[in-house]
Enzyme design. Structure first.
Site, short mmCIF file in Angstrom:
data_model
loop_
_atom_site.label_atom_id
_atom_site.label_comp_id
_atom_site.label_asym_id
_atom_site.label_seq_id
_atom_site.Cartn_x
_atom_site.Cartn_y
_atom_site.Cartn_z
CB CYS A 110 34.75 46.53 42.28
SG CYS A 110 34.51 44.86 41.64
CB CYS A 170 36.41 45.15 39.18
SG CYS A 170 34.70 44.97 39.70
CG ASP A 171 39.29 47.85 39.71
OD1 ASP A 171 39.30 47.57 38.50
OD2 ASP A 171 38.47 48.62 40.23
#
Ligand code: NAP
Length: 308
Positions: free
Chosen positions: A132, A135-136
């Site tokens: 992701c 997300c990261d």
């Protein structure tokens, strides 16, 4: 006894909820471990009709949730372990200690990111291995990173990561991208993206703290290996349908996708419907998942009126 339980809260699940709620069926949605589904982990969605400027995936999902709840859909934070069909045709939906009962069930559990299957893969998730970028990605500023895959997801992640990373290696097992033409061109035109063709990541290399520091790349044409320093690896090699908890109740293809009746969302079990990526290995789009969610809702509604 619920009229309808919808398992999963991606595009298919929320659309099924909007339709069944507006049909006064008072649906209960079980969220699963990824509320909002795959779009909640993406960035800009440019091809969902009605959003000419594009819309961020998480925003689209929050709007779908609000729309479902506006008409009375309820949500429970549960992860379903199994479903049993009772003699009277109703379903017991088992999630940990809880059992929910329903006359119909719509499976909209989507698909989960596939991994390479390297030995230490699971333990590295969160330590420099992820699926992701949204997300990261922001954790990896001014360092080199690697994306594995050649589809739309890999390209989208690679382009997004150029906002943060110093360099993005795009490692693909062939020498042409599978991604749509527009995404492939955008990706290859980005000066921060370095394609690594005909190659695979054959090992993850960690530092003394167990964090990703490099990968071993293997050229699939000549077997040559090389070490490339990267702080994070983003795996974008497709998905596996979340259908494992349904053994016996549905037929599946060889990859685990639920088989629906031709032209329908009905499965082989009366009252059990499947919609979206858990049953679709072909289109796999947000809008097609939403369309199937609508179809499943209409079929569940008809089933309930016929079995009242
Ligand atoms: P995908 O299209 O199935 O692509 C998966 C990629 O991973 C392929 O390039 C494949 O290589 C590679 N791959 C698969 N298994 C591998 C392995 N074991 N080792 C190394 N590489 C491997 O999956 P996706 O990119 O997640 O896209 C899924 C669907 O969502 C597609 O229909 C796509 O169009 C859609 N999507 C659309 C958008 C958008 O329109 N904005 C964004 C993202 C995704 P090969 O090419 O050699 O098979």
């Amino acid at each position: 006894m619920e009229n309808v339980i919808i398992i999963g809260t991606g595009c298919a699940g929320y659309t099924a909820a909007i339709y069944t709620a507006r049909a006064q069926l008072n649906p209960l949605m079980l969220t699963g471990t990824q509320p909002g589904g795959q779009l909640s982990t993406t960035t800009e969605v440019e091809n969902f009709p009605g959003h000419p400027e594009g819309i961020m995936g998480p925003d689209l999902m929050m709007k779908m949730q609000a729309q479902a709840e506006k008409f009375g859909a309820r949500m429970a934070w549960s992860n379903v372990d199994s479903i049993q069909r009772r003699d009277d045709g109703s379903f017991a939906v088992i999630a940990g200690e809880e059992t929910f009962e329903a006359k119909t069930v719509i499976i909209a559990t989507g698909a989960a990111p596939r991994h390479l299957g390297l030995p230490d893969e699971k333990s590295l998730i969160g330590h420099g291995l992820t699926s992701c970028a949204t997300c990261d990605g922001a954790f990896y500023r001014n360092v080199p990173v690697c994306v594995i895959g050649g589809g739309d997801s890999a390209c989208e992640e690679a382009v997004f990561l150029t906002r943060f990373a110093s360099k993005v290696y795009l490692v693909h097992r062939r020498d042409t991208l599978r991604a749509s033409k527009i995404m492939a061109e955008r990706t290859l035109a980005n000066p921060k993206i370095v394609p690594v063709w005909n190659s695979t990541v054959s090992a993850y290399l960690t530092d003394e703290k167990g964090e990703m520091r490099a990968v071993t790349l293997t050229n699939l044409l000549d077997g040559a290996t090389s070490e490339v320093a990267v702080s994070c690896v983003f795996v974008a090699i497709g998905h596996v349908p979340n259908s494992g908890f349904l053994d016996g109740l549905v037929d599946k293809d060889e990859n685990g996708y639920i088989l629906q009746q031709p032209g329908r969302t009905a499965t082989k079990t009366p009252g059990l419907f499947a919609a979206g990526d858990v049953a679709d290995h072909f289109y796999r789009q947000a809008i097609t998942a939403a369309g199937q969610g609508c179809a499943a809702a209409l079929e569940a509604e008809r089933y309930l009126s016929e079995h009242a």
